[in-house]
Design a protein around this motif. Sequence first.
Motif, PDB file in Angstrom:
ATOM      1  N   ILE A 183     -28.185 -22.634 -32.138  1.00  0.00           N
ATOM      2  CA  ILE A 183     -27.212 -21.833 -31.374  1.00  0.00           C
ATOM      3  C   ILE A 183     -27.456 -22.027 -29.880  1.00  0.00           C
ATOM      4  N   ALA A 184     -28.725 -21.991 -29.488  1.00  0.00           N
ATOM      5  CA  ALA A 184     -29.050 -22.129 -28.066  1.00  0.00           C
ATOM      6  C   ALA A 184     -28.559 -23.476 -27.529  1.00  0.00           C
ATOM      7  N   LEU A 185     -28.803 -24.541 -28.288  1.00  0.00           N
ATOM      8  CA  LEU A 185     -28.378 -25.872 -27.836  1.00  0.00           C
ATOM      9  C   LEU A 185     -26.860 -25.966 -27.743  1.00  0.00           C
ATOM     10  N   SER A 186     -26.207 -25.408 -28.739  1.00  0.00           N
ATOM     11  CA  SER A 186     -24.744 -25.455 -28.751  1.00  0.00           C
ATOM     12  C   SER A 186     -24.179 -24.674 -27.564  1.00  0.00           C
ATOM     13  N   LEU A 187     -24.762 -23.514 -27.290  1.00  0.00           N
ATOM     14  CA  LEU A 187     -24.274 -22.713 -26.163  1.00  0.00           C
ATOM     15  C   LEU A 187     -24.594 -23.371 -24.825  1.00  0.00           C
ATOM     16  N   LEU A 188     -25.758 -24.024 -24.766  1.00  0.00           N
ATOM     17  CA  LEU A 188     -26.102 -24.726 -23.519  1.00  0.00           C
ATOM     18  C   LEU A 188     -25.072 -25.810 -23.218  1.00  0.00           C
ATOM     19  N   ALA A 189     -24.696 -26.541 -24.267  1.00  0.00           N
ATOM     20  CA  ALA A 189     -23.668 -27.577 -24.099  1.00  0.00           C
ATOM     21  C   ALA A 189     -22.360 -26.933 -23.671  1.00  0.00           C
ATOM     22  N   SER A 190     -22.073 -25.771 -24.257  1.00  0.00           N
ATOM     23  CA  SER A 190     -20.835 -25.065 -23.932  1.00  0.00           C
ATOM     24  C   SER A 190     -20.837 -24.608 -22.474  1.00  0.00           C
ATOM     25  N   VAL A 191     -21.987 -24.144 -21.995  1.00  0.00           N
ATOM     26  CA  VAL A 191     -22.082 -23.688 -20.600  1.00  0.00           C
ATOM     27  C   VAL A 191     -21.819 -24.860 -19.653  1.00  0.00           C
ATOM     28  N   ASN A 192     -22.432 -25.998 -19.943  1.00  0.00           N
ATOM     29  CA  ASN A 192     -22.236 -27.175 -19.088  1.00  0.00           C
ATOM     30  C   ASN A 192     -20.771 -27.619 -19.100  1.00  0.00           C
ATOM     31  N   GLU A 193     -20.164 -27.521 -20.280  1.00  0.00           N
ATOM     32  CA  GLU A 193     -18.788 -27.955 -20.450  1.00  0.00           C
ATOM     33  C   GLU A 193     -17.813 -27.010 -19.742  1.00  0.00           C
ATOM     34  N   ARG A 194     -18.187 -25.728 -19.638  1.00  0.00           N
ATOM     35  CA  ARG A 194     -17.269 -24.720 -19.101  1.00  0.00           C
ATOM     36  C   ARG A 194     -17.682 -24.229 -17.726  1.00  0.00           C
ATOM     37  N   LYS A 195     -18.367 -25.091 -16.974  1.00  0.00           N
ATOM     38  CA  LYS A 195     -18.848 -24.677 -15.647  1.00  0.00           C
ATOM     39  C   LYS A 195     -17.696 -24.226 -14.764  1.00  0.00           C
ATOM     40  N   HIS A 196     -16.584 -24.972 -14.795  1.00  0.00           N
ATOM     41  CA  HIS A 196     -15.460 -24.624 -13.926  1.00  0.00           C
ATOM     42  C   HIS A 196     -14.884 -23.262 -14.300  1.00  0.00           C
ATOM     43  N   GLU A 197     -14.864 -22.997 -15.624  1.00  0.00           N
ATOM     44  CA  GLU A 197     -14.344 -21.704 -16.092  1.00  0.00           C
ATOM     45  C   GLU A 197     -15.234 -20.575 -15.575  1.00  0.00           C
ATOM     46  N   ILE A 198     -16.546 -20.807 -15.629  1.00  0.00           N
ATOM     47  CA  ILE A 198     -17.487 -19.795 -15.141  1.00  0.00           C
ATOM     48  C   ILE A 198     -17.259 -19.571 -13.641  1.00  0.00           C
ATOM     49  N   GLY A 199     -17.077 -20.688 -12.906  1.00  0.00           N
ATOM     50  CA  GLY A 199     -16.822 -20.589 -11.459  1.00  0.00           C
ATOM     51  C   GLY A 199     -15.569 -19.774 -11.166  1.00  0.00           C
ATOM     52  N   VAL A 200     -14.510 -20.024 -11.939  1.00  0.00           N
ATOM     53  CA  VAL A 200     -13.249 -19.290 -11.728  1.00  0.00           C
ATOM     54  C   VAL A 200     -13.455 -17.806 -12.014  1.00  0.00           C
ATOM     55  N   LEU A 201     -14.125 -17.512 -13.137  1.00  0.00           N
ATOM     56  CA  LEU A 201     -14.345 -16.103 -13.490  1.00  0.00           C
ATOM     57  C   LEU A 201     -15.143 -15.388 -12.404  1.00  0.00           C
ATOM     58  N   ARG A 202     -16.175 -16.070 -11.893  1.00  0.00           N
ATOM     59  CA  ARG A 202     -16.989 -15.459 -10.831  1.00  0.00           C
ATOM     60  C   ARG A 202     -16.139 -15.255  -9.569  1.00  0.00           C
ATOM     61  N   SER A 203     -15.246 -16.217  -9.296  1.00  0.00           N
ATOM     62  CA  SER A 203     -14.404 -16.082  -8.105  1.00  0.00           C
ATOM     63  C   SER A 203     -13.387 -14.948  -8.274  1.00  0.00           C
ATOM     64  N   LEU A 204     -13.092 -14.593  -9.507  1.00  0.00           N
ATOM     65  CA  LEU A 204     -12.151 -13.494  -9.761  1.00  0.00           C
ATOM     66  C   LEU A 204     -12.845 -12.135  -9.782  1.00  0.00           C
ATOM     67  N   GLY A 205     -14.140 -12.132  -9.538  1.00  0.00           N
ATOM     68  CA  GLY A 205     -14.865 -10.865  -9.443  1.00  0.00           C
ATOM     69  C   GLY A 205     -15.667 -10.501 -10.668  1.00  0.00           C
ATOM     70  N   TYR A 206     -15.803 -11.424 -11.619  1.00  0.00           N
ATOM     71  CA  TYR A 206     -16.650 -11.150 -12.784  1.00  0.00           C
ATOM     72  C   TYR A 206     -18.104 -11.097 -12.331  1.00  0.00           C
ATOM     73  N   SER A 207     -18.812 -10.076 -12.773  1.00  0.00           N
ATOM     74  CA  SER A 207     -20.226  -9.958 -12.409  1.00  0.00           C
ATOM     75  C   SER A 207     -21.051 -10.945 -13.249  1.00  0.00           C
ATOM     76  N   ARG A 208     -22.299 -11.110 -12.835  1.00  0.00           N
ATOM     77  CA  ARG A 208     -23.202 -11.957 -13.649  1.00  0.00           C
ATOM     78  C   ARG A 208     -23.315 -11.377 -15.055  1.00  0.00           C
ATOM     79  N   GLY A 209     -23.361 -10.050 -15.127  1.00  0.00           N
ATOM     80  CA  GLY A 209     -23.477  -9.374 -16.426  1.00  0.00           C
ATOM     81  C   GLY A 209     -22.297  -9.691 -17.329  1.00  0.00           C
ATOM     82  N   SER A 210     -21.100  -9.713 -16.738  1.00  0.00           N
ATOM     83  CA  SER A 210     -19.907 -10.000 -17.548  1.00  0.00           C
ATOM     84  C   SER A 210     -19.968 -11.423 -18.091  1.00  0.00           C
ATOM     85  N   VAL A 211     -20.350 -12.370 -17.219  1.00  0.00           N
ATOM     86  CA  VAL A 211     -20.443 -13.771 -17.656  1.00  0.00           C
ATOM     87  C   VAL A 211     -21.527 -13.904 -18.728  1.00  0.00           C
TER      88      VAL A 211
END
Lengths: 239, 386
Positions: free
Chosen positions: B275-303
Amino acid sequence: MLQAVNVSKSYGDTLVLDDVSVQVGKGEFVCVVGRSGSGKSSLLNVLSTLTRPDSGHVLYQGENVTAMGEGRINRLRHKDFSIIFQLHHLLPYLTALENVMVPFMNTLRPIGQEIRDKAAECLERVGLGGKGNRLPGNLSGGEQQRVAIARALVKSPEVLFADEPTGSLDKRNGDGIVELLRDLHTEGVSLVMVTHDMGYARLAQRTVVMEDGRVVDGEEVECVTHPKDAVAGEIITQA
Amino acid sequence: MNLLTLPLRTLRRKAMRTALLTVVFAAGICSVVALNYVSKAVGDSMEKKLTAYGANILLQPKVDTLAVGYGGFSLGNVSVDVKSLTREQVDKVRTIELHERIAAVAPKFIALTEVKGQHAAIIGVDWPEELMIKNYWGFEGKTPEAPGEVLVGSRAAATLGLKVGDRFGVQGRDFTVSGLLTPTGSEDDNVLFAGIEDLQAAMGKPGQIHFAEVAALCSGCPIDEIVTQIQQKIPDVDIVAMQKIVKARMYTVHFVQHLALIVSVILLLTACFMIALSLLASVNERKHEIGVLRSLGYSRGSVFSIFCLEALAIGMGAGVAGFLGGFGVSHSVMDMLELGKEATMHMEWWHLGVTLAGVAVISCLSSVIPAWKAANTDPSQALVML
């Protein structure tokens, strides 16, 4: 309203902002122009709190944003600031309407009807009233950027940042987007837009010209037509 | 729509990845559940079988011995002042603190007498307790139910010429053969078994007990503690724990349980890493999505929560499937091992609850590193990388 004071920022050994000071008044439309790598986007990132400067500070309504905690900054990004990117950055697994509501999905509390209505209204405003149920993949580039603008609008921001919003669009779509941004500005939203297109820059009340991480012109409102700095004139001419 | 929408839609969008991850995780949980059920069933079955080999604690009266010899001729050790046990003493075994661990207390009265003109040994037993200890006995006929009914060992029956339904007298009291034991290969083949009270009455020694066997075996049974507690209750009785047998039984049961535990831990660790490896790959793959969410005001906790909830959703699905699968597999394995009759299994909903709670913890733990990485993604860097 928003002010960067002697801001410097570097990534590794590369200095991207060098003692930059810029201010944006309430309801003002400011364009940031410059060559690639001049620091335009970095300035936008610093002003919009996406990144903290290494030195200097950013003031918003008199408060030092640079010294704010994570929670305050998140609230600023959530309520007062909105950012539009060159690439729309929509979430591909959500419909257009859901993408507009994304800013309000940050907790486990379900989104209320009021937010849904407002999101639909914003989509209507950008001319996509009938396409709320479409996934981003089923929309054109211009439509996707319009959804991104609706997503920025739904928060009723005080300041709207746009990082090359027309960069990936053709002229017709680009014109439509800039027209939309101008409309928002006329309603009182402060607008900071980074662009390469001097045609769009001329529409701004003030243009900040950047070169090698420094502001080389931007003190006067009509700098595009009468650049006071020779480098700025050269940049504007080349653009 | 809320924060849950984002992980659930992501899982739906990546349906193949989600399905594969769920299947593999469910297989791990299935193995763990099946192993636990089967090991418990094997343990119970083994315990029953081992218990069937006999008792593990022996109660006998204290005996003083005297070495007798005179003029160079030795008579060896002679028992003096031989006492017998009483019913009251034997009954006290069931009053110890660990009385729930006592499976059977089987008193014995031994009588040497004549049956049909031949010397024979008759053992007086308490039928319900004796049959619990000797559940490996096979019969021709039936077990004694009425007073005066006896069981006859196979060799004794041949010697005495006894058959089912035969009657004989002992000290003026009538006994009827209700059943013949099939050969056991033990001393049981050479003797007769009668109800202890009938035999005591026939021999004129009511209440006398020569010794008693106690079966006190169960998984994790503190046998030493049981012996100590019995000794405290009846201090004037010799108590012998057959440690070798007990230790062997305990070792076997514990070995199976430890083996299951080790395999379970390995399977769960593997699932965690997966699970950890799969999620790590997912995090790398969705970096832009994370960036957008953070720019929209999502806290670290929400992410952080988005990725935790993603792992949790997979975990819950896999948990339910794995538990039900594991339960089914354990049934099949038990049928294959022919343990179905010896150990019964019932679907306990609290087992499912415990499994899901465990899976939830494991899922969240395995998502901590990827979720932490996602939460600490610099939004400006994530967006620049595009």
